[in-house]
Structure formats: C-alpha cells, structure tokens
Enzyme design. Structure first.
Site, short mmCIF file in Angstrom:
data_model
loop_
_atom_site.label_atom_id
_atom_site.label_comp_id
_atom_site.label_asym_id
_atom_site.label_seq_id
_atom_site.Cartn_x
_atom_site.Cartn_y
_atom_site.Cartn_z
N HIS A 164 47.87 98.32 18.55
CA HIS A 164 47.63 99.62 17.91
C HIS A 164 48.73 100.57 18.40
O HIS A 164 49.22 100.44 19.51
CB HIS A 164 46.26 100.12 18.39
CG HIS A 164 45.75 101.35 17.71
ND1 HIS A 164 46.18 102.61 18.05
CD2 HIS A 164 44.83 101.52 16.73
CE1 HIS A 164 45.54 103.50 17.30
NE2 HIS A 164 44.72 102.86 16.49
N ASP A 175 43.51 96.48 26.19
CA ASP A 175 42.96 97.47 25.28
C ASP A 175 41.62 96.94 24.75
O ASP A 175 41.60 96.06 23.89
CB ASP A 175 43.94 97.73 24.14
CG ASP A 175 43.40 98.71 23.10
OD1 ASP A 175 42.27 99.20 23.27
OD2 ASP A 175 44.13 98.99 22.13
N GLN A 206 38.38 97.74 20.72
CA GLN A 206 37.59 96.96 19.77
C GLN A 206 36.72 95.92 20.48
O GLN A 206 35.53 95.82 20.18
CB GLN A 206 38.52 96.23 18.78
CG GLN A 206 39.34 97.17 17.91
CD GLN A 206 38.50 97.96 16.92
OE1 GLN A 206 37.38 97.61 16.59
NE2 GLN A 206 39.06 99.05 16.43
N LYS A 211 33.77 104.33 19.16
CA LYS A 211 33.61 103.04 18.50
C LYS A 211 32.41 102.28 19.06
O LYS A 211 31.95 101.31 18.48
CB LYS A 211 34.88 102.20 18.65
CG LYS A 211 36.10 102.83 17.98
CD LYS A 211 37.28 101.89 17.96
CE LYS A 211 38.60 102.60 17.94
NZ LYS A 211 39.10 102.92 16.60
N CYS A 231 47.12 102.09 11.80
CA CYS A 231 47.84 102.42 13.04
C CYS A 231 48.49 101.19 13.64
O CYS A 231 48.53 101.03 14.87
CB CYS A 231 46.94 103.06 14.10
SG CYS A 231 46.18 104.58 13.56
C1 LIG Z 1 42.73 98.46 19.19
C2 LIG Z 1 42.70 99.95 19.27
N1 LIG Z 1 43.32 100.56 20.28
C3 LIG Z 1 43.31 101.90 20.41
C4 LIG Z 1 42.67 102.71 19.51
C5 LIG Z 1 42.72 104.19 19.69
O1 LIG Z 1 41.46 104.72 19.89
P1 LIG Z 1 41.30 106.30 19.95
O2 LIG Z 1 41.81 106.82 18.64
O3 LIG Z 1 39.84 106.53 20.12
O4 LIG Z 1 42.11 106.79 21.08
C6 LIG Z 1 42.00 102.12 18.44
C7 LIG Z 1 41.29 102.93 17.44
O5 LIG Z 1 41.75 103.38 16.43
C8 LIG Z 1 42.03 100.71 18.31
O6 LIG Z 1 41.43 100.11 17.29
#
Ligand SMILES: Cc1ncc(COP(=O)(O)O)c(C=O)c1O
Lengths: 160, 429
Positions: free
Chosen positions: B146, B223, B226, B249, B387
């Site tokens: 991401h 990370d 998910q 999430k 993203c």
């Molecule tokens: C795999 C992953 N990493 C990071 C994020 C970033 O999360 P947040 O927008 O809550 O910081 C997301 C969510 O969009 C994600 O799916």
C-alpha cells in the site's frame, strides 16, 4: 436493475465508449498533454494540431478510462476540429458548467457553438453523479493544458 | 440458496462449538439494514456492503461504548487528579491492554497508539529509520505494498540517501520468496512488507520472512492493516519487530491506529512529535522524554476513538478471530467460484493463502463503470488503484474493482454481487 442509469449511460455514450473516434497517437501534431485521474486510474493523452492562426486543425486522443471519460474524449475530438482556440475555451467553460452547476448558475463564456453543446448534452447526466464529473471533464482539462502548453494535468490539482 | 455459514459448526471464542450465526451477527450492525438509492416512488435497494478492505462498518457495541463514554466518563487523560480524568485514563489505557492481548504482545508498553496505520509507518521511518539508517542502507519492501508502506520510505530516502528495494511477486499474487531471499543483501537493514494485501488478498508467510531476515540481523516490520482483521495474529509467534494495525478496518472508529514495537527497539528510538504528554521534564534549555510508548504519543490522544477500539476488540474477540476467519474463508471460496463462472471476468490475486478480498476486471468494461452500476444495485465495492499503483502496473491494469468481505457478509451477498456483475455485463453488452 439499472434503468435509471440510462440517463448517465445514454446510447451515444456507450457507442463512443466502445468505438472511440480519433483514437490513437497521430503521426503529426504540435501540442500534447497528458491527463491523469489518480482516483480511478484514468489516463489519457490529447494531441492537437494547431494552425498558425490558432485554429484547431486536428484532435486525437489515446489512453484508457471508463465509458464516460472515453466517450467524452471521443465527442470532444469530433467537436473541436476546425474551432478557434477561443471557441474551444468557450466550449470548455460551458461544458464544465453543464457538468457541475444548475442551469441558473451557468456563466457567460462568450460565443458558444450551440450545436456542439447539443451534442455534449448526452454527458449532462454526470451532474447527478458527483464522483463521475471528473471522468467527463478529464479530456477537456487535458485539451486545455495542451492549448496552454502544459505537459500534464491531474484531476487532483487542477481544481476540477 | 442456502447459507452454509449458519450450518457448519466451528468453535467460537468461548470454546463452545456454537455455529457462526451470521444472521445474528448482522443484527449487531445497525447500518446493514438500511436501503440505498431510495427515491420518491421507488423503494431503495438493500445495502450489500463489500468495501470492508477500505473500512468496516461498526457494531452497536462500538457505537454505544463511545456514546456511553462521552455521556458518563469523558475527560482528558493522563493529566488530571479528578475523578473523571482518572476514569477516562483507566478506560483509555485499558484499550492498550486489549490491543496487547489481541496481538499477543508481551507487554502493554509495546503498544503505541497512532492516528492510523499510515502514521505508524511514518513514525517508524522518522524515528527508528532516522536513528538507525544511513546513506546506502536499504529498506526492502514488496511489489504489493500500500502507498502507506512506500511513500514514508521514499521521504526518508530523500532525507538520508537510503535505498528502497522492491521484492517482486509471482503472477498469482504471492510474494516471490526465492527472489525475496536473494534480495536480503548486507545493505538491507529493514524489511517492511505487508502481512496481507489490500488488493490481492494475499497473506504473506510472515514467519518465514522474519526468520530469513533475522538470520541476517535485519529488522522486520509487517503491515497488518488487512491481515489483523481477517484472522488471529500473534506478533511473538511470527517474531515481528514492528507490526502495524488500523482501527477503522477492525470494526472500530477512524482516528486510531496501532504500532506494536519490540520493547528494546521502542526504548532506543527517539521521539516522533514533540509536545505535551511525551515529556518527563521541560525547561527551555533541555527537555527529557518519557518512556515508550508515551514518548511517541504527543498531545491529547484519540481518547474517544481509543474507547471505541477497545469495544471493537472485545466484539471480535467474543466472536473469535478463528471463527471469523473460517466464516470469511468459506465466503471467499464461494464468491471466487461464482465470479469465475462469469465470462471475461479475471480475478487478480489467486494466491493459495489469501483473505476474503477479490479484485477483478471484466473484459471491455472499465472498473469505474462497474462500480457505478454495482452501486445502483446496492452493492458497494471499491474501484480504482486501491492506493497500490505500482501493483496495478505489475498486473498491467489501470484499475480493478474490488469486493472485500467482512465478518457480517453472507453467501446471499456474494450472489447479489454476481447478479449485479452479470447485469452490468448485459448493460454494456
Ligand atoms: C494494506 C494497507 N496498509 C495500510 C493502509 C492504510 O491504512 P490507514 O489509511 O488507516 O492509515 C491500508 C488501508 O487503506 C491498507 O489496506
């Protein structure tokens, strides 16, 4: 299931979306710009051939995008051929108003080709779909960037 | 269509063999009963919410915990001697204990609260990264990251001259482990990869990744934005040095995220932002900082959100992360099979181990149009680049449509998705 989407996806749009006119990078052109809508991944390029007096002799585009953005680009290339730079700017303004504002809010953009606006009417359905306005206007912003000699434009910073 | 999810017994958190009763679970989420696109003279469509990977809906337990807290217990934390301040502090800090248990972290002090996952990456980059990495050192990420796990390292690269290396993935969306192992060269000081991909659904073999990296003295960050919502996570078992999560999430509120860090690492890291709450003593000449995790939590924290996150963790824990995982895996198998029956539909991400996330494209129809049509059928999916632009490039697609399932989704909803996709194909015929 999608009856009320016929306003957004009129036959003309589906047709232009599937069989875009003036698609592909031409052999010759003298202005070009790339447009990018990072939210949905649409990317297009517009190629203009401007005569010395500023008349748009030819317009092509390529790239990928949704049915709305492809149809809008395709319609635009048909409409702009033979127009002066000033006419193109006026159409841009009027079309932008049509996609984003109620009719009583439309502003005066000078002499606007009414036939062209009639053709563009098929895209006015995006008014009801705020998330899709940028799809309809991407090609026009990109065309304008090319006219102004800018290399790229993005829906995220052009105040679309 | 029968919903097998309600029929097969799986063990719940309480150790009983109660079946996972998705109909009852759905009653916990007020929003799931609403209709969308209602107009005068036309009934709305039932909401089929399949955008859980972007953000999950909230159970009543979370909504009520936050309301109750505001009505009964609210005050600033860590500051007052008065009754409510103490109460508020206890409840807020209680969530730290819950998060620690949820991730099986060895101590509450290893849990840092952030605004979201994104801030957790930036925190590690700007504190651990600045203190431990120098020009020429490398951070190894993967092709399926991401943007939140790409851009903070690029910022650090611009500041310090580190390099960013990218481990490739295979065509099915799994991490290429041979290539990964080969990339663990001496200049690599940090491996930062996702536990679960938000686009492909791929669940990476984090334990193997940590083992390979640690064998070379490399620190690992995972990370879990998910992965932590789709199944149980044990940061000690996988041997993570850092682990990142985001509250919204996990059926909790927005505005709160989590960074787990090994205690020795956190203790040695410089502060992130400066301000109140993170200091021990302040004079104009010199300020000393508090111990971790407080050193990284400057200013008034997301107190109400913290209460909500605690309630969300209680909620999913009571259902059981194993039970949630089993339910979602059944949904994934069912939905994948049904979607694959549709001609011209391509699923992007077919790794053997994956979470209930289905990205797809349809020949001749742009994802954005798919999104608008599905939405009219009441089916909420995400369309676009998610993203993860480099990943889109890797698969040669500009964008995808993505259906992502959560603990309250049903096979009937997977059917609704398939029906809407089929109608969408007919529409663009
Ligand atoms: C795999 C992953 N990493 C990071 C994020 C970033 O999360 P947040 O927008 O809550 O910081 C997301 C969510 O969009 C994600 O799916």
């Amino acid at each position: 299931m999608f009856d009320d989407l016929r306003d957004l996806y009129q036959e003309v749009i589906l047709d232009h979306g599937k069989n875009p006119r003036n698609f592909g990078r031409p052999e010759a052109f003298n202005r070009t710009a790339r447009g990018d809508n990072p939210l949905c991944g649409d990317k297009i390029a517009v190629y203009l051939t401007l005569a010395d007096d500023g008349t748009i002799r030819d317009v092509h585009f390529d790239g990928r995008g949704c049915a709305i953005s492809q149809a809008s680009a395709s319609l635009m290339t048909d409409i702009l051929r033979g127009k002066s730079t000033a006419e193109a700017e006026a159409l841009f303004g009027a079309f932008h108003d049509m996609c984003t504002k109620d009719e009583d809010q439309w502003t005066d953009h000078g002499a606007v080709d009414e036939d062209a606006m009639d053709k563009l009417q098929v895209l006015s359905g995006v008014r009801e779909f705020p998330m899709r306005v940028k799809c309809a206007t991407l090609a026009w912003h990109t065309m304008r960037a090319a006219l102004h000699g800018e290399a790229t434009t993005s829906t995220e910073n052009a105040g679309f | 269509m029968t919903d097998t999810a309600t029929a097969s017994p799986i063990s719940a958190a309480d150790g009983s063999n109660a079946p996972y009763d998705v109909a009852r679970v759905r009653e916990d989420f007020p929003i799931l009963t609403r209709l969308v696109h209602e107009r005068p003279g036309r009934p709305g469509k039932p909401l089929v919410y399949l955008d859980n990977a972007a953000s999950a809906q909230k159970p009543r337990a979370v909504i009520e915990a936050m309301t109750r807290f505001l009505e009964q217990d609210y005050a600033n934390v860590h500051r007052g001697v008065h009754f409510l301040s103490q109460r508020s502090t206890d409840l807020y800090e209680g969530t730290r204990d819950k998060v620690a248990r949820f991730l099986n972290a060895p101590a509450r002090e290893t849990i840092v609260f952030t605004r979201n996952a994104t801030e957790a990456f930036n925190l590690v980059a700007q504190t651990w990264g600045r203190a431990n990495l120098k020009a020429g050192d490398a951070v190894l990420i993967s092709e399926m990251e991401h943007h939140a796990n790409i851009v903070p390292w690029q910022l650090l690269r611009d500041q310090t001259g580190i390099q960013l290396k990218v481990a490739p993935i295979l065509d099915d969306g799994s991490l290429d482990m041979d290539a990964f192992a080969g990339l663990l060269t001496p200049e690599v000081k940090l491996v930062a990869v996702t536990h679960g991909s938000n686009v492909l659904g791929t669940i990476n073999p984090v334990k193997d990744i940590a083992r390979l990296a640690h064998a070379k003295g490399i620190t690992v960050l995972f990370d879990g934005s998910q992965a932590a919502v789709h199944g149980p996570v044990d940061v000690q078992a996988i041997d993570a040095d850092f682990y990142v999560m985001t509250g919204h999430k996990l059926y909790g509120p927005t505005g709160i995220g989590v960074l787990y860090g090994r205690k020795a690492l956190l203790d040695a890291m410089p502060p992130y932002q400066g301000g109140g709450d993170m200091i021990s003593t302040v004079s104009f000449a010199r300020t000393t900082y508090r111990e971790a995790p407080y050193r990284f939590e400057a200013g008034t924290p997301p107190i109400i959100e913290g209460i909500g996150l605690g309630a969300a963790i209680d909620y999913v824990t009571a259902l059981g992360m194993d039970a949630i995982q089993a339910h979602e895996q059944r949904l994934l198998a069912y939905a994948s099979e049904r979607l694959q029956e549709i001609e011209g539909l391509r699923i992007i991400g077919t790794a053997p181990r994956k979470a209930a996330i289905l990205s797809f494209t349809i020949d001749g129809i742009h994802p954005h149009d798919i999104g608008t049509l599905l939405d009219r059928g009441g089916v909420a999916v995400r369309v676009g680049r998610h993203c993860a632009e480099p990943l889109m490039d890797r698969f040669g697609v500009g964008a995808t449509a993505r259906a992502s399932f959560g603990l309250y989704n049903t096979e009937a909803e997977a059917d609704a998705l398939v029906e809407a996709v089929t109608a969408c194909k007919a529409f663009f015929g």
